[in-house]
Design an enzyme around this catalytic site. Structure first.
Site, PDB file in Angstrom:
ATOM      1  N   SER A 176       0.822  -1.483   0.042  1.00 42.88           N
ATOM      2  CA  SER A 176      -0.251  -0.181   0.070  1.00 42.88           C
ATOM      3  C   SER A 176       0.923   1.327   0.133  1.00 42.88           C
ATOM      4  O   SER A 176       2.048   0.867   0.454  1.00 42.88           O
ATOM      5  CB  SER A 176      -0.826  -0.125   1.589  1.00 42.88           C
ATOM      6  OG  SER A 176      -1.705   0.625   1.606  1.00 42.88           O
ATOM      7  N   TYR A 229      -1.572  -0.610  10.301  1.00 39.98           N
ATOM      8  CA  TYR A 229      -2.065  -0.856   8.800  1.00 39.98           C
ATOM      9  C   TYR A 229      -0.422   0.103   7.873  1.00 39.98           C
ATOM     10  O   TYR A 229       0.038  -0.726   7.464  1.00 39.98           O
ATOM     11  CB  TYR A 229      -3.305   0.200   8.527  1.00 39.98           C
ATOM     12  CG  TYR A 229      -3.128  -0.192   7.174  1.00 39.98           C
ATOM     13  CD1 TYR A 229      -3.799  -1.514   5.815  1.00 39.98           C
ATOM     14  CD2 TYR A 229      -3.305   0.436   5.858  1.00 39.98           C
ATOM     15  CE1 TYR A 229      -4.273  -2.144   4.690  1.00 39.98           C
ATOM     16  CE2 TYR A 229      -3.215   0.561   4.483  1.00 39.98           C
ATOM     17  CZ  TYR A 229      -3.473  -0.914   4.457  1.00 39.98           C
ATOM     18  OH  TYR A 229      -3.814  -1.647   2.908  1.00 39.98           O
TER      19      TYR A 229
END
Length: 266
Positions: A147, A160
């Site tokens: 990501s 995350y």
């Protein structure tokens, strides 16, 4: 029909997180290009729905309810896939969990552990067992879902962000370890993707988290996020599968250990 074989005919692809938006969109692209599929997800009901949407494609589609955080379950599932489909050529290592939104000093410990367990430990379990099969065959193509949160750490997303930095690092290490066996390992890093649940969720939770970086008004947060993208729009989920397919294909034959941003220029 021209009789020309599809580019991935005779190949078998494993997709984890296959019942989610990115997983299913990518599975659809791979099926369209002729790959047989093994779809893995923790949600058995959604897996059945995913398979139903893919039945129009003339490929084999097997589904496996699998919790990637359970090493033994992953090992058994990979063995079952090989027994049923004969081989694994491609792995889209995609299962993940976004987690909470909170500044690091307030971030919930249990959620941090859960994110790392799914996104890092789970991805490692799948990578380890699938790559062992690929090493024996001396062939494989692996794409890990990272990501942009693992490229430029975002506020309020300690777990995350950390997990996706780890995935990029794991990709680089695995690419070196597996290169002698004709196995290429790359990663993709999507940025803001929408519309849909994930876009709405991060907009709302960034607004609630409270920081100097975003407004407390979700509509304004959405405008701020879009304004940070040079292309001035969020990406569509369907802009991801083609990048994955490229990394599986021979068009990327001299690429390994690479992380490709899908970010609109961020």
């Amino acid at each position: 029909m021209s009789g020309v074989p599809l580019p991935f005919s005779g190949k078998v692809a494993v997709v984890t997180g296959a019942a989610g938006n990115i997983g299913l969109a990518t599975a659809t692209r791979l099926a369209r290009q002729g790959a047989d599929l093994a779809l893995l997800d923790v949600d058995a009901a959604k897996l059945e729905q995913a398979r139903a949407t893919l039945l129009e494609h003339e490929v084999r589609i097997n589904i496996h309810a699998c919790d990637v955080t359970d090493n033994e379950q992953v090992r058994q599932t990979v063995e079952t896939v090989v027994a049923e489909l004969g081989q694994i050529d491609f792995l889209f290592n995609n299962a993940g969990y976004q987690g909470a939104f909170a500044p690091v000093q307030d971030y919930p410990e249990a959620d941090f552990a859960r994110v790392m367990q799914i996104n890092v430990v789970g991805a490692f379990h799948v990578l380890r067992h699938v790559s062992a099969h690929m090493v024996a065959r001396k062939f494989g193509r692996i794409v890990n879902t990272a990501s942009m949160a693992g490229v430029q750490g975002p506020p309020n997303m300690a777990a995350y962000g950390a997990s996706k930095f780890a995935i990029i690092g794991l990709t680089e290490v695995a690419a070196k370890d597996l290169a002698p066996y004709n196995i290429r390992v790359n990663a993709i890093s999507p940025a803001f993707m929408g519309p849909g649940f994930m876009w709405d969720r991060q907009v709302e939770l960034q607004a609630k988290a409270g920081s100097q970086y975003f407004s407390t008004d979700p509509k304004e947060v959405a405008r701020q996020m879009i304004g940070s993208i040079p292309m001035r729009r969020y990406g569509n989920i369907n802009e991801i599968p083609g990048v994955v397919a490229f990394l599986f294909s021979d068009d990327s034959s001299y690429m390994t250990g690479v992380n490709l941003p899908i970010s609109g220029g961020i």
